[in-house]
Scaffold this motif. Structure first.
Motif, PDB file in Angstrom:
ATOM      1  N   LYS A 197     -17.964  49.013  -0.034  1.00  0.00           N
ATOM      2  CA  LYS A 197     -17.630  48.442   1.168  1.00  0.00           C
ATOM      3  C   LYS A 197     -18.609  48.663   2.547  1.00  0.00           C
ATOM      4  CE  LYS A 197     -14.065  46.516   4.146  1.00  0.00           C
ATOM      5  NZ  LYS A 197     -12.600  46.446   4.168  1.00  0.00           N
ATOM      6  N   PHE A 198     -19.369  48.042   2.764  1.00  0.00           N
ATOM      7  CA  PHE A 198     -20.281  48.624   4.017  1.00  0.00           C
ATOM      8  C   PHE A 198     -20.017  47.874   5.242  1.00  0.00           C
ATOM      9  CE2 PHE A 198     -22.775  48.941   0.150  1.00  0.00           C
ATOM     10  CZ  PHE A 198     -23.588  50.089   0.283  1.00  0.00           C
ATOM     11  N   SER A 199     -19.802  48.458   6.221  1.00  0.00           N
ATOM     12  CA  SER A 199     -19.408  48.154   7.553  1.00  0.00           C
ATOM     13  C   SER A 199     -20.950  48.375   8.392  1.00  0.00           C
ATOM     14  CB  SER A 199     -18.330  48.749   8.247  1.00  0.00           C
ATOM     15  OG  SER A 199     -17.240  48.542   7.433  1.00  0.00           O
ATOM     16  N   VAL A 200     -21.467  47.293   8.826  1.00  0.00           N
ATOM     17  CA  VAL A 200     -22.696  47.583   9.651  1.00  0.00           C
ATOM     18  C   VAL A 200     -22.516  47.117  10.936  1.00  0.00           C
ATOM     19  CG1 VAL A 200     -25.325  46.926   9.655  1.00  0.00           C
ATOM     20  CG2 VAL A 200     -23.745  46.854   7.528  1.00  0.00           C
ATOM     21  N   LYS A 201     -22.998  47.799  11.932  1.00  0.00           N
ATOM     22  CA  LYS A 201     -23.006  47.459  13.209  1.00  0.00           C
ATOM     23  C   LYS A 201     -24.131  47.852  14.103  1.00  0.00           C
ATOM     24  CE  LYS A 201     -19.764  48.132  17.407  1.00  0.00           C
ATOM     25  NZ  LYS A 201     -18.645  49.071  18.055  1.00  0.00           N
ATOM     26  N   ASN A 202     -24.370  46.788  15.176  1.00  0.00           N
ATOM     27  CA  ASN A 202     -25.659  47.151  16.035  1.00  0.00           C
ATOM     28  C   ASN A 202     -25.070  47.427  17.422  1.00  0.00           C
ATOM     29  OD1 ASN A 202     -27.743  46.513  17.802  1.00  0.00           O
ATOM     30  ND2 ASN A 202     -28.828  45.188  16.399  1.00  0.00           N
ATOM     31  N   LEU A 203     -25.146  48.545  17.802  1.00  0.00           N
ATOM     32  CA  LEU A 203     -24.719  48.929  18.944  1.00  0.00           C
ATOM     33  C   LEU A 203     -25.324  48.631  20.204  1.00  0.00           C
ATOM     34  CD1 LEU A 203     -25.024  53.123  18.079  1.00  0.00           C
ATOM     35  CD2 LEU A 203     -23.061  51.474  18.055  1.00  0.00           C
ATOM     36  N   TYR A 204     -26.218  47.827  20.207  1.00  0.00           N
ATOM     37  CA  TYR A 204     -26.948  47.061  21.189  1.00  0.00           C
ATOM     38  C   TYR A 204     -26.570  45.752  21.391  1.00  0.00           C
ATOM     39  CZ  TYR A 204     -29.990  51.370  20.819  1.00  0.00           C
ATOM     40  OH  TYR A 204     -30.374  52.662  20.572  1.00  0.00           O
ATOM     41  N   THR A 205     -26.070  45.189  20.265  1.00  0.00           N
ATOM     42  CA  THR A 205     -25.731  43.706  20.443  1.00  0.00           C
ATOM     43  C   THR A 205     -24.001  43.565  20.451  1.00  0.00           C
ATOM     44  OG1 THR A 205     -25.904  43.299  18.221  1.00  0.00           O
ATOM     45  CG2 THR A 205     -27.661  42.910  19.900  1.00  0.00           C
ATOM     46  N   GLY A 206     -23.554  44.620  19.781  1.00  0.00           N
ATOM     47  CA  GLY A 206     -21.885  44.677  19.637  1.00  0.00           C
ATOM     48  C   GLY A 206     -21.678  43.845  18.358  1.00  0.00           C
ATOM     49  N   GLU A 207     -22.749  43.332  17.491  1.00  0.00           N
ATOM     50  CA  GLU A 207     -22.507  42.611  16.359  1.00  0.00           C
ATOM     51  C   GLU A 207     -22.023  43.406  15.276  1.00  0.00           C
ATOM     52  OE1 GLU A 207     -22.308  39.146  15.833  1.00  0.00           O
ATOM     53  OE2 GLU A 207     -22.503  39.168  18.182  1.00  0.00           O
ATOM     54  N   ASN A 208     -21.389  43.001  14.078  1.00  0.00           N
ATOM     55  CA  ASN A 208     -20.914  43.885  13.195  1.00  0.00           C
ATOM     56  C   ASN A 208     -20.522  42.862  11.770  1.00  0.00           C
ATOM     57  OD1 ASN A 208     -17.785  43.360  12.718  1.00  0.00           O
ATOM     58  ND2 ASN A 208     -18.221  43.957  14.996  1.00  0.00           N
ATOM     59  N   LYS A 259     -33.858  50.146  12.006  1.00  0.00           N
ATOM     60  CA  LYS A 259     -33.392  51.599  11.749  1.00  0.00           C
ATOM     61  C   LYS A 259     -32.414  52.174  12.614  1.00  0.00           C
ATOM     62  CE  LYS A 259     -37.093  51.775   8.997  1.00  0.00           C
ATOM     63  NZ  LYS A 259     -37.037  52.022   7.436  1.00  0.00           N
ATOM     64  N   TYR A 260     -31.894  51.323  13.441  1.00  0.00           N
ATOM     65  CA  TYR A 260     -30.978  51.959  14.404  1.00  0.00           C
ATOM     66  C   TYR A 260     -29.540  51.432  14.372  1.00  0.00           C
ATOM     67  CZ  TYR A 260     -34.983  54.037  16.665  1.00  0.00           C
ATOM     68  OH  TYR A 260     -36.094  54.828  17.053  1.00  0.00           O
ATOM     69  N   LEU A 261     -29.445  50.654  13.263  1.00  0.00           N
ATOM     70  CA  LEU A 261     -28.106  50.273  12.782  1.00  0.00           C
ATOM     71  C   LEU A 261     -26.885  51.353  12.405  1.00  0.00           C
ATOM     72  CD1 LEU A 261     -28.939  47.114  10.783  1.00  0.00           C
ATOM     73  CD2 LEU A 261     -28.460  47.044  13.110  1.00  0.00           C
ATOM     74  N   THR A 262     -25.978  51.190  12.637  1.00  0.00           N
ATOM     75  CA  THR A 262     -24.783  52.199  12.299  1.00  0.00           C
ATOM     76  C   THR A 262     -24.224  51.484  11.167  1.00  0.00           C
ATOM     77  OG1 THR A 262     -24.355  52.907  14.445  1.00  0.00           O
ATOM     78  CG2 THR A 262     -22.727  53.454  13.001  1.00  0.00           C
ATOM     79  N   ILE A 263     -24.258  52.301   9.921  1.00  0.00           N
ATOM     80  CA  ILE A 263     -23.784  51.825   8.639  1.00  0.00           C
ATOM     81  C   ILE A 263     -22.981  52.848   8.243  1.00  0.00           C
ATOM     82  CG2 ILE A 263     -24.244  51.107   6.401  1.00  0.00           C
ATOM     83  CD1 ILE A 263     -26.994  50.446   7.461  1.00  0.00           C
ATOM     84  N   ASP A 264     -21.503  52.603   7.790  1.00  0.00           N
ATOM     85  CA  ASP A 264     -20.657  53.321   6.907  1.00  0.00           C
ATOM     86  C   ASP A 264     -20.232  52.634   5.812  1.00  0.00           C
ATOM     87  OD1 ASP A 264     -20.130  55.507   9.056  1.00  0.00           O
ATOM     88  OD2 ASP A 264     -19.181  53.568  10.417  1.00  0.00           O
ATOM     89  N   VAL A 265     -20.304  53.560   4.679  1.00  0.00           N
ATOM     90  CA  VAL A 265     -19.858  52.963   3.216  1.00  0.00           C
ATOM     91  C   VAL A 265     -18.682  53.555   2.768  1.00  0.00           C
ATOM     92  CG1 VAL A 265     -21.677  54.572   2.420  1.00  0.00           C
ATOM     93  CG2 VAL A 265     -20.965  52.624   0.934  1.00  0.00           C
ATOM     94  N   GLN A 266     -17.587  52.846   2.300  1.00  0.00           N
ATOM     95  CA  GLN A 266     -16.590  53.115   1.293  1.00  0.00           C
ATOM     96  C   GLN A 266     -16.808  52.908  -0.051  1.00  0.00           C
ATOM     97  OE1 GLN A 266     -12.421  52.216   3.247  1.00  0.00           O
ATOM     98  NE2 GLN A 266     -12.366  51.060   1.043  1.00  0.00           N
ATOM     99  N   ARG A 267     -16.395  54.054  -0.605  1.00  0.00           N
ATOM    100  CA  ARG A 267     -16.486  53.509  -2.267  1.00  0.00           C
ATOM    101  C   ARG A 267     -15.217  53.997  -2.610  1.00  0.00           C
ATOM    102  NH1 ARG A 267     -16.771  57.426  -6.754  1.00  0.00           N
ATOM    103  NH2 ARG A 267     -17.384  56.375  -8.717  1.00  0.00           N
ATOM    104  N   SER A 268     -14.650  52.919  -3.501  1.00  0.00           N
ATOM    105  CA  SER A 268     -13.319  52.854  -4.209  1.00  0.00           C
ATOM    106  C   SER A 268     -13.495  52.716  -5.839  1.00  0.00           C
ATOM    107  CB  SER A 268     -12.557  51.709  -3.663  1.00  0.00           C
ATOM    108  OG  SER A 268     -12.386  52.022  -2.207  1.00  0.00           O
ATOM    109  N   VAL A 269     -12.697  53.183  -6.512  1.00  0.00           N
ATOM    110  CA  VAL A 269     -12.739  53.024  -7.915  1.00  0.00           C
ATOM    111  C   VAL A 269     -11.193  52.374  -8.364  1.00  0.00           C
ATOM    112  CG1 VAL A 269     -14.016  55.064  -8.487  1.00  0.00           C
ATOM    113  CG2 VAL A 269     -11.541  55.236  -8.203  1.00  0.00           C
TER     114      VAL A 269
END
Length: 605
Positions: free
Chosen positions: A493-504, A452-462
């Motif tokens: 396009k989803f960019s997922v990042k774990n703030l506690y491990t630095g992984e994305n 529940k604590y991941l940072t997720i940004d989504v980009q939609r393109s046509v």
């Protein structure tokens, strides 16, 4: 010929029966057992006997239920059951089990000629001293860590008079008990009587009664299957700070523990956490990271004898009968010998009601093993252990003179986070998982898999066609959250990042049904790469295949891509869930029997 028909019919019926049996077995395997009736022993006593069932050799079974006043059952997700040393043991898949003793008022209002409830003035049940007379029945629930030393958790006297009809739960097993495994003993005792004739006293007729005392005793063992199968590992971290809080102020003070303080220089016990992969910090608070298979567990190791603290006979943990915790704003209650309080805050920042485990220290004195407190999932936690110490430095002839009481508190916070960096898109209609660069015409839904604590940004393109080929146009770029749905056509396009491990990680999902979108997904290409193929004369089939000028029938799509491609029109996966109903096997079986009967009758005709 007739014998062959009979043989064919019998074989068909046998096959169908086997199929039905398999289907029913599958159905049973997915059904949750929500209620279990507990079997017990019934002891009967003469009118002048005490309820000392431990010294009685003869007893009756509690079933059939006509032998008992009511029926005892537990309700929960019972996973397994077995008998060990004469005690029935139930494995619970979860941390909630409710206890029910259901009965009616039939015996309460029965006529004198039949067995009916009688007031009993007894104040002792098998060595248990009662604060009041049992009157019309008593219910006692005891708990134990070892099955030898027992604590009384519930005592309700005059129960059948005060609550003549009972259908609600009278007790709920807590997660601490289930995590460590706990013995339970329910005692239900009552006195009944009936008129069996007439006596004469000084020419006056009097009723002659027969009396009977009864004790129903039920013993069993419960444990959490998940918690019980995991032992503490070597990776652990100690938590907790001791403070002196004064007296009767809701454990809210923070005084210095000086050299003359009875708690100076020794520890009551130690909390520690195990089962995590890595520990880090966030804003000064410890954060435990867990991976798949990890079970973060809080433990407590008791280091003292409660009646002889620091080997001093004048120091003991006493019952705080009217305690409360100001920080958690709990109501005044009988805390017993130490109260453990845990409050959970979820990912939305909502603080849940604190869980309170009264008489916690007393319950931990029965075995030398460390005690599991609870298994923890993602979230923020606050933990406090409140207890009261009694100091009796002055005694005259063994009598305590003006004993001193002081309150103490062990408090700490910690957080739990998943160490992964994964988000899972699922097709809205089919429910199947969509992998990186997959396509769906239905749209999809995000599942963060309890992270529940991941940072997720989504980009939609046509994508639209221009004079220079196909062009990508970004329509939005915004945060995403668990459960979000996306149905509009486009490239996500989803960019997922774990703030506690630095992984994305990055994932791309296509929503649409056009040949161009299918080609991007099918061939794992970028828009620039696909435009290049088109500029060289390639064409796109309706299913997304790229046809080059070298051969009208040759596809540029790699073989491994074709093998791993998720077919747009492929059948969707079907998974058996808890609500699976075996309709298909049973239906097929019934059809087989039906047609065999028809064929047999025609041949006979």
């Amino acid at each position: 010929m007739r014998e062959k028909n009979k043989l064919f019919f019998r074989i068909s019926v046998l096959i169908s029966s086997i199929m039905i049996s398999i289907a029913i077995t599958q159905f049973s395997a997915y059904a949750n057992n929500s209620s279990v009736i507990i079997d017990g022993r019934i002891y009967n006593f003469a009118e002048k006997e005490q309820y000392d069932y431990s010294n009685k050799d003869t007893f009756q079974p509690s079933m059939p239920k006509e032998n008992t006043y009511g029926q005892f059952s537990i309700s929960g997700n019972v996973d397994t059951s077995r008998t060990q040393d004469g005690i029935i043991s139930y494995g619970i898949n979860g941390n909630e089990v409710e206890f029910f003793y259901t009965y009616t008022d039939e015996n309460l209002h029965e006529t004198n000629e039949n067995w009916h409830l009688i007031d009993d003035k007894s104040k002792q049940i098998d060595g248990i001293q009662l604060n009041s007379k049992m009157n019309k029945g008593i219910l006692i629930l005891q708990t134990s860590k070892d099955g030898i030393s027992w604590n009384e958790d519930v005592i309700i006297s005059n129960i059948f008079e005060e609550m003549p009809i009972q259908k609600d739960a009278f007790y709920k097993a807590n997660s601490v008990q289930l995590a460590n495994g706990c013995y339970y003993r329910l005692i239900v005792a009552y006195k009944t009587g009936k008129i069996i004739g007439q006596d004469k006293f000084l020419f006056i007729n009097t009723d002659k009664y027969e009396y009977r005392k009864t004790a129903e005793v039920y013993e069993f063992y419960l444990y959490d299957v998940k918690a019980f199968n995991k032992s503490e590992n070597t990776l652990s971290k100690n938590l907790g700070t001791l403070s002196k809080t004064g007296k009767d102020n809701g454990y809210s003070g923070n005084e210095q523990i000086g050299i003359n303080d009875p708690h100076y220089g020794w520890e009551l016990g130690q909390f520690f956490v195990s089962g995590y992969t890595r520990a880090t910090e966030d804003k000064g608070e410890v954060v435990f990271l867990k991976n798949v298979g990890d079970q973060i567990t809080l433990w407590f190791s008791l280091k003292q004898e409660l009646n002889k603290l620091n080997k001093n006979e004048n120091l003991s943990i006493t019952n705080d009968k009217n305690g409360y915790d100001q920080y958690f704003q709990t109501a005044k209650t009988d805390m017993g010998k130490g109260a453990l309080i845990i409050r959970y805050t979820d990912e939305r920042g909502i603080k849940h009601e604190p869980e309170i485990y009264t008489n916690y220290l007393e319950a931990n004195t029965k075995t030398a093993a460390n005690t599991k407190v609870k298994l923890f999932e993602e979230g923020d936690y606050e933990v406090a252990l409140d207890y009261e110490i009694k100091n009796t430095p002055r005694k005259v002839g063994g009598i305590e003179v003006i004993p001193e009481y002081t309150n103490y508190r062990i408090f700490f916070k910690f957080s739990v986070r998943n160490g992964n960096c994964m988000v899972y898109p699922f097709d809205i209609l089919g429910g199947n998982e969509l992998t990186h660069q997959a396509i769906t015409k239905n749209g999809f839904k995000l599942d963060m898999a309890k992270s529940k604590y991941l940072t997720i940004d989504v980009q939609r393109s046509v994508v639209y066609e221009s004079a220079n080929g196909f062009v990508e146009d970004v329509r939005f770029n915004r945060p995403a959250k668990d459960g979000d749905e996306y149905k509009e056509e486009g490239i996500y396009k989803f960019s997922v990042k774990n703030l506690y491990t630095g992984e994305n990680i990055t994932k791309i999902i296509y929503v649409g049904d056009t040949p161009y979108m299918k080609a991007l997904s099918l061939n794992k290409m970028t828009i620039a790469e696909l435009n290049e193929q088109i500029s060289l004369g390639a064409s796109i089939e309706d299913n997304g295949l790229i046809i080059t000028t070298r051969s009208e029938n040759e596809s540029k799509m790699p073989t491994d891509s074709r093998e791993n491609n998720q077919d747009i029109d492929s059948t969707k996966k079907i998974t058996l869930g808890e609500n699976f109903i075996p309709v298909v096997p049973i239906s097929i079986s019934l059809l087989v029997i039906f047609f065999v009967l028809i064929i047999t009758r025609k041949k006979k005709s």
